[in-house]
Design an enzyme around this catalytic site. Sequence first.
Site, PDB file in Angstrom:
ATOM      1  N   ASP A   8       1.284 -19.750  17.852  1.00  0.00           N
ATOM      2  CA  ASP A   8       1.577 -19.573  16.436  1.00  0.00           C
ATOM      3  C   ASP A   8       3.069 -19.309  16.306  1.00  0.00           C
ATOM      4  OD1 ASP A   8       1.960 -16.947  17.230  1.00  0.00           O
ATOM      5  OD2 ASP A   8       0.552 -16.095  15.795  1.00  0.00           O
ATOM      6  N   HIS A   9       3.504 -18.999  15.103  1.00  0.00           N
ATOM      7  CA  HIS A   9       4.925 -18.754  14.850  1.00  0.00           C
ATOM      8  C   HIS A   9       5.470 -17.548  15.616  1.00  0.00           C
ATOM      9  CE1 HIS A   9       2.576 -16.390  12.021  1.00  0.00           C
ATOM     10  NE2 HIS A   9       3.588 -15.535  11.998  1.00  0.00           N
ATOM     11  N   CYS A  65      -0.051 -16.117  21.007  1.00  0.00           N
ATOM     12  CA  CYS A  65       0.169 -15.665  19.641  1.00  0.00           C
ATOM     13  C   CYS A  65       0.904 -14.332  19.773  1.00  0.00           C
ATOM     14  CB  CYS A  65      -1.134 -15.560  18.847  1.00  0.00           C
ATOM     15  SG  CYS A  65      -2.317 -14.339  19.439  1.00  0.00           S
ATOM     16  N   ILE A  69      -4.302 -11.829  21.629  1.00  0.00           N
ATOM     17  CA  ILE A  69      -5.728 -11.552  21.406  1.00  0.00           C
ATOM     18  C   ILE A  69      -6.392 -12.675  20.625  1.00  0.00           C
ATOM     19  CG2 ILE A  69      -7.373  -9.978  20.317  1.00  0.00           C
ATOM     20  CD1 ILE A  69      -5.267  -7.724  20.906  1.00  0.00           C
ATOM     21  N   HIS A  98     -10.979 -14.705  40.644  1.00  0.00           N
ATOM     22  CA  HIS A  98     -12.334 -14.192  40.423  1.00  0.00           C
ATOM     23  C   HIS A  98     -13.070 -14.874  39.278  1.00  0.00           C
ATOM     24  CE1 HIS A  98     -11.334 -10.075  42.469  1.00  0.00           C
ATOM     25  NE2 HIS A  98     -11.003 -11.124  43.208  1.00  0.00           N
ATOM     26  N   ARG A 136     -21.012 -15.600  39.636  1.00  0.00           N
ATOM     27  CA  ARG A 136     -20.690 -14.977  38.345  1.00  0.00           C
ATOM     28  C   ARG A 136     -20.147 -16.003  37.361  1.00  0.00           C
ATOM     29  NH1 ARG A 136     -17.867 -10.262  41.755  1.00  0.00           N
ATOM     30  NH2 ARG A 136     -19.789  -9.240  42.430  1.00  0.00           N
TER      31      ARG A 136
END
Length: 148
Positions: A8-9, A65, A69, A98, A136
Amino acid sequence: MKIAMATDHAAFSLKERIKHYLNNLEHEVIDFGCYSEESADYPLFISKAARAVANGQCERGIVMCGSGIGASIVANKIKGIRCALVYTPELCRLARQHNDANIIALAGRFTEEDTAKRIVDVFLLTKFEGGRHLGRVNQIIEIEEGRL
């Protein structure tokens, strides 16, 4: 290696510097945006980069970003993506070894350029260990496909 990038910006400047760094290392970078520091909604750009990794157009992806997050949340909505938000090279190494992370998310407002370059180096050079971790990762895939 062919690498998808998007931001993003808030992380545009860091993306441009990392893209230049990768090009100098002779990687092919596909830039899915954004293309300036003007306010931009990251989901549109991040989802395009994640889809490019998921469909095999690119081998790996780097999304950004301000905090990393939102970018990681969007990328992980795309089937086949295991995106890890990483702040240090060590976390990146573990995400590759992992979790077989195929995309990393960086925090444009919180990650210094030198640290970002070290993280990117680790991301591109570290191999998935397999072994006990393969089971996993396979469980993650089964959850994604609604089988677990």
